[in-house]
Design an enzyme around this catalytic site. Structure first.
Site, PDB file in Angstrom:
ATOM      1  N   ASN A  71      30.793  40.414  45.904  1.00  0.00           N
ATOM      2  CA  ASN A  71      30.417  41.335  46.989  1.00  0.00           C
ATOM      3  C   ASN A  71      30.049  42.733  46.502  1.00  0.00           C
ATOM      4  O   ASN A  71      29.145  43.364  47.040  1.00  0.00           O
ATOM      5  CB  ASN A  71      31.503  41.380  48.066  1.00  0.00           C
ATOM      6  N   GLU A  97      43.884  40.435  43.379  1.00  0.00           N
ATOM      7  CA  GLU A  97      43.367  41.216  44.520  1.00  0.00           C
ATOM      8  C   GLU A  97      42.581  40.247  45.388  1.00  0.00           C
ATOM      9  O   GLU A  97      41.502  39.798  44.988  1.00  0.00           O
ATOM     10  CB  GLU A  97      42.450  42.334  44.016  1.00  0.00           C
ATOM     11  N   CYS A 103      35.977  43.532  51.015  1.00  0.00           N
ATOM     12  CA  CYS A 103      37.328  43.025  51.312  1.00  0.00           C
ATOM     13  C   CYS A 103      38.066  43.958  52.264  1.00  0.00           C
ATOM     14  O   CYS A 103      39.004  43.554  52.936  1.00  0.00           O
ATOM     15  CB  CYS A 103      38.114  42.864  50.018  1.00  0.00           C
ATOM     16  N   GLU A 107      45.921  47.718  41.538  1.00  0.00           N
ATOM     17  CA  GLU A 107      44.988  48.302  40.589  1.00  0.00           C
ATOM     18  C   GLU A 107      44.935  49.808  40.853  1.00  0.00           C
ATOM     19  O   GLU A 107      45.588  50.311  41.742  1.00  0.00           O
ATOM     20  CB  GLU A 107      43.600  47.682  40.782  1.00  0.00           C
TER      21      GLU A 107
HETATM   22  P1  NAD Z   1      36.020  33.426  44.816  1.00  0.00           P
HETATM   23  O1  NAD Z   1      37.504  33.353  44.807  1.00  0.00           O
HETATM   24  O2  NAD Z   1      35.255  32.238  45.241  1.00  0.00           O
HETATM   25  O3  NAD Z   1      35.457  33.789  43.370  1.00  0.00           O
HETATM   26  C1  NAD Z   1      35.863  34.955  42.670  1.00  0.00           C
HETATM   27  C2  NAD Z   1      35.652  34.731  41.190  1.00  0.00           C
HETATM   28  O4  NAD Z   1      36.543  33.719  40.747  1.00  0.00           O
HETATM   29  C3  NAD Z   1      34.258  34.247  40.812  1.00  0.00           C
HETATM   30  O5  NAD Z   1      33.877  34.847  39.596  1.00  0.00           O
HETATM   31  C4  NAD Z   1      34.457  32.755  40.650  1.00  0.00           C
HETATM   32  O6  NAD Z   1      33.524  32.127  39.804  1.00  0.00           O
HETATM   33  C5  NAD Z   1      35.834  32.721  40.034  1.00  0.00           C
HETATM   34  N1  NAD Z   1      36.558  31.458  40.177  1.00  0.00           N
HETATM   35  C6  NAD Z   1      36.401  30.502  41.134  1.00  0.00           C
HETATM   36  N2  NAD Z   1      37.268  29.493  40.920  1.00  0.00           N
HETATM   37  C7  NAD Z   1      37.992  29.818  39.828  1.00  0.00           C
HETATM   38  C8  NAD Z   1      39.047  29.191  39.115  1.00  0.00           C
HETATM   39  N3  NAD Z   1      39.527  28.010  39.490  1.00  0.00           N
HETATM   40  N4  NAD Z   1      39.567  29.800  38.040  1.00  0.00           N
HETATM   41  C9  NAD Z   1      39.096  31.009  37.654  1.00  0.00           C
HETATM   42  N5  NAD Z   1      38.093  31.653  38.268  1.00  0.00           N
HETATM   43  C10 NAD Z   1      37.549  31.067  39.355  1.00  0.00           C
HETATM   44  O7  NAD Z   1      35.678  34.700  45.694  1.00  0.00           O
HETATM   45  P2  NAD Z   1      34.239  35.197  46.116  1.00  0.00           P
HETATM   46  O8  NAD Z   1      33.722  34.297  47.182  1.00  0.00           O
HETATM   47  O9  NAD Z   1      33.427  35.462  44.903  1.00  0.00           O
HETATM   48  O10 NAD Z   1      34.589  36.632  46.745  1.00  0.00           O
HETATM   49  C11 NAD Z   1      34.938  36.829  48.075  1.00  0.00           C
HETATM   50  C12 NAD Z   1      36.425  36.995  48.205  1.00  0.00           C
HETATM   51  O11 NAD Z   1      36.881  38.045  47.377  1.00  0.00           O
HETATM   52  C13 NAD Z   1      36.840  37.376  49.617  1.00  0.00           C
HETATM   53  O12 NAD Z   1      37.975  36.633  49.965  1.00  0.00           O
HETATM   54  C14 NAD Z   1      37.189  38.851  49.488  1.00  0.00           C
HETATM   55  O13 NAD Z   1      38.110  39.338  50.435  1.00  0.00           O
HETATM   56  C15 NAD Z   1      37.750  38.896  48.114  1.00  0.00           C
HETATM   57  N6  NAD Z   1      37.731  40.253  47.588  1.00  0.00           N
HETATM   58  C16 NAD Z   1      38.909  40.909  47.441  1.00  0.00           C
HETATM   59  C17 NAD Z   1      38.916  42.217  46.962  1.00  0.00           C
HETATM   60  C18 NAD Z   1      40.189  42.986  46.780  1.00  0.00           C
HETATM   61  O14 NAD Z   1      40.167  44.000  46.108  1.00  0.00           O
HETATM   62  N7  NAD Z   1      41.301  42.547  47.342  1.00  0.00           N
HETATM   63  C19 NAD Z   1      37.704  42.830  46.638  1.00  0.00           C
HETATM   64  C20 NAD Z   1      36.525  42.117  46.813  1.00  0.00           C
HETATM   65  C21 NAD Z   1      36.536  40.822  47.278  1.00  0.00           C
END
Ligand code: NAD
Length: 480
Positions: free
Chosen positions: A150, A248, A282, A461
């Site tokens: 995002n 996070e 997020c 963080e």
């Molecule tokens: P996601 O969990 O699908 O993917 C995040 C990352 O993890 C990607 O690089 C993905 O390739 C990797 N990944 C996926 N499966 C994995 C595994 N089994 N092992 C290791 N890595 C793996 O999330 P997304 O769809 O990319 O992002 C959206 C989500 O992120 C939303 O839920 C949003 O709220 C959250 N988010 C949280 C914050 C925060 O600071 N809390 C900030 C931004 C986004």
């Protein structure tokens, strides 16, 4: 077609297995580049490179390390136009937003931690005439940083910067959905002379390379930002291996609007909180609770404000609302809008996919959508949609507002809009969130702890919290 490359041991190289996956431009729906589908073999090279680099990087003086990072921050600023365009193409976000938020913050993250590391001191605990303790804070060694799509470069640098500034070597994985700016960033690392192996960037999906990074025995800590389900999966692998983790995760953030707020400013800021980056932050406030006495007035002003958002090609400077990041994500968002209708929700604005004339006719655009008439316990109000969709609901008392706000499994961020100081303090105490904003949203001070409670994550963080995460404390106790 352009092929993105991995960055390993200071060089840009093709994936060992030679496999690539498609990279889409969300505003057009077309494939425009290819992403390495990295595997264990690429990881082995990256870990060897980091292993070879880690002693000299940790031994380098703090001043030298920080100076290199400051050069990197300057390089991001200098490349800001190119990076903003790349982010807008790769992610679908408006180019002005990419420049003002993503690029600005990416450089600021690195500059902040380069400077913070020069001010980071460890503790000592005197024991009177008996002795003294002092605490060393050494780098962990090799750490893994995994980020989402995002805010691609913004969140990537938010992790990498404190890891590097505290003397660690990094294996980093950007999201496979938005890999381009991490690739351009690897070129900047080469340009400013970051030593070989200090940072390695591997591209690919979660199963192909994210999972192996988390499981690798030489990678001692994992800093992850992404969805709560992925976070739980990562914890289930990293936990038994006794790795340090910072998670996070997702949110379902409430916005609490009281009758005594500054009305015009609140409408504007609540609109920004709900729909910035097409609602794909997020921290976006997607559940908006409004004190009943101003509910109708607020609703009318809010709908009017959002109906004026300029939707269209993210590369046009005047655009305020771009495309969603991918086809599957757009379909997920649209399915939640259908669900909201089935649950009895009334659509006040939007609700549909839009086709933009010209080059963006097949892009993944969804109208900003405002829904009312839904209770707290429906799925629309409980599950993270992560798109341009928000719900409105009235409340009658402070107690009810707190109960509504706290009533989901998430606890990332909330905002309260009121001029009653006493109420704001009391609410802050009662709200179960990692971040409470009073009369503001996304006002960031990088020194403050950042993260969520409940299903929104574990750990914090930001500032010295991040520096502590990326160092291993060792207490030395001396008896006089
Ligand atoms: P996601 O969990 O699908 O993917 C995040 C990352 O993890 C990607 O690089 C993905 O390739 C990797 N990944 C996926 N499966 C994995 C595994 N089994 N092992 C290791 N890595 C793996 O999330 P997304 O769809 O990319 O992002 C959206 C989500 O992120 C939303 O839920 C949003 O709220 C959250 N988010 C949280 C914050 C925060 O600071 N809390 C900030 C931004 C986004």
């Amino acid at each position: 077609m352009q092929k993105i490359e991995n960055y390993i041991n200071g060089e840009l190289i093709a994936p060992q297995a030679g496999k690539y996956i498609d990279n889409y431009e969300p505003a057009t729906g077309q494939v425009y580049s290819l992403i390495p589908e990295s595997t264990d073999d690429d990881l082995a090279l990256a870990v060897t490179a980091a292993d070879n680099a880690k002693e000299s990087w940790a031994a380098m003086s703090q001043e030298q390390r920080s100076n290199l990072l400051l050069k990197l921050a300057d390089a991001i600023d200098a490349a800001s136009d190119e990076l903003a365009k790349a982010e807008a193409i790769d992610n679908g976000k408006p180019i002005n937003f990419a420049k003002a938020v993503d690029c600005y913050r990416s450089a600021a993250n690195i500059r902040f931690f380069a400077n913070a590391a020069t001010q980071f001191a460890s503790e000592s605990h005197g024991m009177g005439m008996v002795g003294v303790n002092y605490t060393l804070r050494d780098p962990i060694g090799i750490v893994g940083c995994i980020s989402p799509w995002n805010l691609p470069l913004y969140l990537f640098t938010w992790k990498i910067a404190p890891a590097l500034a505290t003397g660690n070597c990094v294996i980093a994985k950007p999201s496979e959905i938005t890999p381009m700016t991490a690739y351009l960033f690897s070129k900047l690392c080469i340009q400013v002379g970051i030593p070989k192996g200090v940072i390695n960037i591997l591209h690919g999906t979660g199963p192909s390379i994210g999972g192996p990074i988390v499981a690798h025995p030489k990678i001692k800590a994992i800093s992850f930002t992404g969805g709560s389900a992925t976070g739980k999966l990562i914890a289930s692998v990293a936990g038994p291996a006794l790795k340090k983790t910072s998670l996070e995760l997702g949110g379902k953030n409430p916005t609490l609007v009281f009758a005594d707020c500054d009305f015009e400013e609140t409408v504007s800021e609540v609109a920004r909180a709900a729909f910035s980056n097409q609602g794909q932050i997020c921290l976006c406030g997607s559940r908006i609770y409004i004190e009943r006495s101003i509910y109708d007035k607020f609703k009318q002003a809010f709908v009017e404000k959002i109906s004026k958002l300029r939707i269209g090609d993210p590369l046009e400077e005047s655009i305020q609302h771009g495309a969603l990041v991918s086809k599957p994500h757009m379909e997920k968002v649209l399915s939640y809008i259908e669900l909201a209708k089935q649950e009895g929700g009334e659509i006040l604005l939007g609700g549909k996919r839009i086709s933009i004339e010209g080059r963006c006719k097949d892009g993944y655009f969804v109208e900003p959508t405002i829904i009312e008439n839904l209770p707290l316990d429906c799925r629309t109000n409980q599950e993270e949609i992560f798109g341009p969709v928000c719900t409105l609901q009235p409340f009658d008392s402070d107690e009810e507002a707190i109960a509504l706000a706290n009533g989901t499994e998430y606890g990332l961020a909330t905002s309260v809009w009121s001029n009653n100081l006493k109420r704001c303090h009391k609410m802050s105490q009662a709200l179960e969130f990692g971040i409470v904003w009073i009369n503001c949203w996304l006002l960031r001070d990088l020194r403050t702890p950042f993260g969520g409670v409940k299903s929104s994550g574990v750990g914090r963080e930001g500032g010295f919290e991040a520096m502590r995460f990326f160092t291993e404390p060792k207490n030395v106790c001396i008896k006089y």
